[in-house]
Design a protein around this motif. Structure first.
Motif, mmCIF file in Angstrom:
data_model
loop_
_atom_site.group_PDB
_atom_site.id
_atom_site.type_symbol
_atom_site.label_atom_id
_atom_site.label_comp_id
_atom_site.label_asym_id
_atom_site.label_seq_id
_atom_site.Cartn_x
_atom_site.Cartn_y
_atom_site.Cartn_z
ATOM 1 N N GLU A 81 0.812 -1.222 0.000
ATOM 2 C CA GLU A 81 0.000 0.000 0.000
ATOM 3 C C GLU A 81 0.842 1.268 0.000
ATOM 4 O OE1 GLU A 81 -3.384 0.071 -0.161
ATOM 5 O OE2 GLU A 81 -3.259 -2.099 -0.420
ATOM 6 N N PHE A 82 2.150 1.137 -0.060
ATOM 7 C CA PHE A 82 3.019 2.312 -0.018
ATOM 8 C C PHE A 82 2.827 3.165 -1.258
ATOM 9 C CE2 PHE A 82 7.013 4.517 -0.893
ATOM 10 C CZ PHE A 82 7.174 5.215 0.288
ATOM 11 N N GLY A 83 2.758 4.465 -1.049
ATOM 12 C CA GLY A 83 2.608 5.397 -2.169
ATOM 13 C C GLY A 83 1.168 5.760 -2.449
ATOM 14 N N CYS A 88 -7.944 8.527 0.970
ATOM 15 C CA CYS A 88 -8.735 8.434 -0.263
ATOM 16 C C CYS A 88 -8.280 7.331 -1.206
ATOM 17 C CB CYS A 88 -8.732 9.779 -0.991
ATOM 18 S SG CYS A 88 -7.128 10.229 -1.707
ATOM 19 N N GLY A 89 -7.083 6.794 -1.004
ATOM 20 C CA GLY A 89 -6.581 5.715 -1.851
ATOM 21 C C GLY A 89 -5.900 6.177 -3.121
ATOM 22 N N GLU A 90 -5.888 7.488 -3.372
ATOM 23 C CA GLU A 90 -5.205 8.011 -4.563
ATOM 24 C C GLU A 90 -3.692 7.918 -4.392
ATOM 25 O OE1 GLU A 90 -6.537 9.175 -7.499
ATOM 26 O OE2 GLU A 90 -8.421 8.396 -6.672
ATOM 27 N N LEU A 105 -0.519 10.632 3.480
ATOM 28 C CA LEU A 105 -1.657 11.300 2.843
ATOM 29 C C LEU A 105 -1.221 12.013 1.586
ATOM 30 C CD1 LEU A 105 -3.195 12.990 6.019
ATOM 31 C CD2 LEU A 105 -3.945 10.855 4.944
ATOM 32 N N CYS A 106 -2.120 12.043 0.604
ATOM 33 C CA CYS A 106 -1.883 12.856 -0.574
ATOM 34 C C CYS A 106 -2.019 14.318 -0.136
ATOM 35 C CB CYS A 106 -2.857 12.523 -1.698
ATOM 36 S SG CYS A 106 -4.579 12.940 -1.325
ATOM 37 N N ILE A 107 -1.586 15.242 -0.977
ATOM 38 C CA ILE A 107 -1.608 16.645 -0.594
ATOM 39 C C ILE A 107 -3.021 17.149 -0.371
ATOM 40 C CG2 ILE A 107 -1.604 17.609 -2.929
ATOM 41 C CD1 ILE A 107 0.440 18.900 0.073
#
Length: 112
Positions: A81-83, A88-90, A105-107
């Motif tokens: 699951e890294f990256g 949100c899973g994006e 977390l994404c930005i």
């Protein structure tokens, strides 16, 4: 994420984890209890020692929090699951991971 990039991130995370562990050993001296002995330590010296102790404790808490973030990132690597954003899973932007490989977390999610 391609395996060579992930391995590079893993090496960076493990190296940082080692740095934090080394810092924890060095910081143990500063967290020792300050003795109340008016004969050997004056009031101002004791206040300075208490302030140094509080700073060492704060640094220890920060190291501990960073170690938790790194261990979570390494666990995400093991789970494949890294990256990817844990909310949100994006996919997390490459530049964000280059800056902080432990980013979870994404930005968009990080901004709230």
């Amino acid at each position: 994420m391609d395996d060579p990039r992930q391995q590079a991130f893993r090496r960076r995370l493990q190296a940082r984890l080692q740095e934090l562990s080394d810092g924890e050993v060095l910081g143990q001296e500063g967290r020792k209890i300050v003795e109340l002995d008016q004969q050997s330590v004056g009031r101002l010296s004791r206040m300075d020692a208490l302030q140094s102790q509080a700073m060492a404790q704060a640094a220890s808490r920060m190291r501990s929090a960073e170690k938790q973030r790194i261990n979570a990132a390494l666990a995400r690597m093991e789970e494949g699951e890294f990256g990817y954003c844990v909310d949100c899973g994006e996919e997390i932007a490459s530049a964000r991971l280059e800056h902080d490989p432990a980013a979870a977390l994404c930005i968009t999610c990080a901004r709230g």
